[in-house]
Enzyme design. Structure first.
Site, PDB file in Angstrom:
ATOM      1  N   LYS A 107     -12.241 -20.029 -16.201  1.00 20.60           N
ATOM      2  CA  LYS A 107     -13.668 -20.030 -15.875  1.00 20.60           C
ATOM      3  C   LYS A 107     -14.129 -21.455 -15.674  1.00 20.60           C
ATOM      4  CE  LYS A 107     -17.027 -16.936 -15.697  1.00 20.60           C
ATOM      5  NZ  LYS A 107     -16.863 -15.512 -15.421  1.00 20.60           N
TER       6      LYS A 107
HETATM    7  N1  GLU Z   1     -17.255 -14.045 -12.160  1.00 20.52           N
HETATM    8  C1  GLU Z   1     -16.719 -12.720 -12.067  1.00 20.52           C
HETATM    9  C2  GLU Z   1     -16.328 -12.216 -13.429  1.00 20.52           C
HETATM   10  O1  GLU Z   1     -16.808 -12.686 -14.443  1.00 20.52           O
HETATM   11  C3  GLU Z   1     -15.616 -12.594 -11.020  1.00 20.52           C
HETATM   12  C4  GLU Z   1     -14.418 -13.444 -11.258  1.00 20.52           C
HETATM   13  C5  GLU Z   1     -13.417 -13.443 -10.093  1.00 20.52           C
HETATM   14  O2  GLU Z   1     -13.601 -12.710  -9.151  1.00 20.52           O
HETATM   15  O3  GLU Z   1     -12.454 -14.197 -10.205  1.00 20.52           O
HETATM   16  O4  GLU Z   1     -15.583 -11.281 -13.554  1.00 20.52           O
END
Ligand code: GLU
Length: 455
Positions: free
Chosen positions: A119
């Site tokens: 993240k």
């Molecule tokens: N931000 C989204 C999540 O928390 C998508 C993450 C992604 O597609 O890599 O799942």
């Protein structure tokens, strides 16, 4: 008067709301149910592999220079390269990004896609920044991350207050640094004409719908077998929340309340979701939508409904307000909206929670489809994407419900056992979050041991 003068404030003050600590408490609950997990492996799975902290200067439109802080956390690459979004928000902290990276690991394992978890976040307020400033922040953040992201190492995507445009800048920056290569799989959630997947922008909301439908069809919620006529309240009207509201409505539900950061609106008879979307586009909030009653975000959580969809931020449903939730089902479109103390209250009150790592995994699942299409230089049809998403969501729900039944001491899986458990709420000692994490941790631990601890 201190901040702990009221009982609600005192109980909130007593609860540890650090998302990293919350993620670890959730893991502690689940790891008890993963047989033969060695202590050393437990520590390894709890701890992110690395946290990158960047400080970088950006020239603002008025010619001044501001220094921004950005993070990128890689939690695990046991099952594949790191995968996870980037959020732009003034409240971003290193621990929050660490927690979110961990949840990505469990989410990808549960969705059974070949990624680990990561993240990113930049501490900034996009509402106060121009497009040109956001572009410069993004380019500098990505340039400074350098080869710490890559199509086969760590792959970003959108999250809170980032979007297709942000992903296009990320792609362009990385592509400028790696000329002559197929760099499209370095980031997902791109605009479709830049290699994005059809269906990606709707995928988180659609995944919530598929997960909810399948859980209801399997009898996970007593007295609620389908969405037809079900009353739904949605907290958060960003990408996940607004799409979920629209798709749940199309599936026959009645949307009684929606909210955004400025407040919410309620209508006993149900809201016109299309009108709410248009109103929000014009006024930047849903508050004031004609024919509705204004409610606060806190009041939205306690409206009388069947399904509550928290689709905003972490720590919305806590020990101090979980008792007010009247919904029978909570479907977590946001990451980390419910604290462990709230989980206990909801379980005791017979409220089923489809946890974030299951409910909102549609987004990363279609990100995976985008990554595959980019590697193959292909574009799938929308129908293909949505069909594959449905299959993935149903399989993940089945795995979690089967584990839930098993951990609560019922033999045999399948709809009958799920329904039996839902009927006998007092027997439910283990909630769906713990069951989902037990499945996910088991899968990651299994691959870690299969690969062997290096060297
Ligand atoms: N931000 C989204 C999540 O928390 C998508 C993450 C992604 O597609 O890599 O799942």
């Amino acid at each position: 008067m201190t901040t702990t003068d009221t009982p609600a404030a005192a109980s909130r003050a007593a609860e540890d709301l650090n998302p990293l600590h919350i993620g670890r408490q959730q893991l502690d609950r689940a790891m008890k149910h993963v047989p033969s997990l060695k202590q050393g492996l437990v520590e390894f799975l709890k701890c992110p592999l690395r946290t990158i902290t960047l400080c970088f200067p950006v020239e603002m439109d008025d010619g001044s220079v501001r220094t921004f802080t950005g993070y990128r956390v890689l939690h695990s690459r046991v099952r594949g390269p790191g995968k996870g979004g980037i959020r732009y928000h003034p409240d971003v902290t290193a621990d929050e990004v660490r927690a979110l990276a961990g949840w990505m690991t469990w989410k990808c394992a549960l969705a059974d896609i070949p990624f680990g978890g990561s993240k990113g976040g930049v501490v900034c307020n996009p509402k106060e920044l121009s497009q040109a400033e956001l572009r410069r922040i993004t380019r500098r953040y990505i340039a400074d991350l350098g080869d710490n992201i890559g199509p086969h190492t760590d792959i970003p995507a959108p999250d809170l207050y980032t979007n297709e445009q942000t992903m296009a800048w990320i792609y362009d920056t990385y592509d400028a640094m790696h000329p002559g290569e197929n760099n499209r799989p370095v980031v997902t959630g791109k605009p479709v004409d830049l290699g994005g997947s059809l269906g990606r922008s709707e995928a988180t909301g659609r995944g919530c719908l598929e997960a909810t439908r399948h859980a209801l069809a399997r009898g996970a919620v007593k007295g609620l077998a389908s969405l037809t006529g079900a009353r739904v309240a949605v907290q958060g009207f960003g990408n996940a929340g607004s799409v979920a509201a629209r798709l749940f409505r199309e599936a026959g539900a009645v949307i009684v309340a929606v909210s955004d950061s400025q407040g919410g609106v309620f209508s006993e008879r149900g809201l016109d979701v299309k009108a709410a979307l248009e109103f929000k586009a014009r006024h930047d909030t849903v508050v004031g939508l004609p024919g509705t009653k204004t409610v606060t975000n806190a009041e939205l959580l306690s409206v009388s409904c069947d399904v509550l969809i928290p689709a905003a931020m972490e720590n919305q449903i806590r020990g101090d307000n979980a008792g007010q939730v009247k919904a029978r089902l909570v479907c977590e479109a946001a990451n980390g909206p419910t604290t462990p103390a709230a989980d206990d209250v909801l379980r005791r009150n017979g409220v089923t929670v489809i946890p974030d790592i299951l409910a909102n995994s549609g987004g990363v699942t279609v990100s995976y489809f985008e990554w595959v299409q980019n590697i193959e230089n292909e574009q799938w049809t929308l129908e293909e994407v949505n069909d594959k998403l449905r299959v993935k969501m149903q399989r993940a729900v089945d795995a979690v419900l089967d584990k839930w039944v098993e951990l609560n001491g019922l033999v045999g899986g399948g709809p009958a056992a799920t329904g039996q458990l839902a009927e006998n709420r007092h027997k439910v000692a283990v909630d769906l979050r713990t069951a989902a994490l037990a499945v996910a941790v088991g899968r990651v631990a299994h691959v870690a041991l299969e690969r062997g601890i290096w060297p």
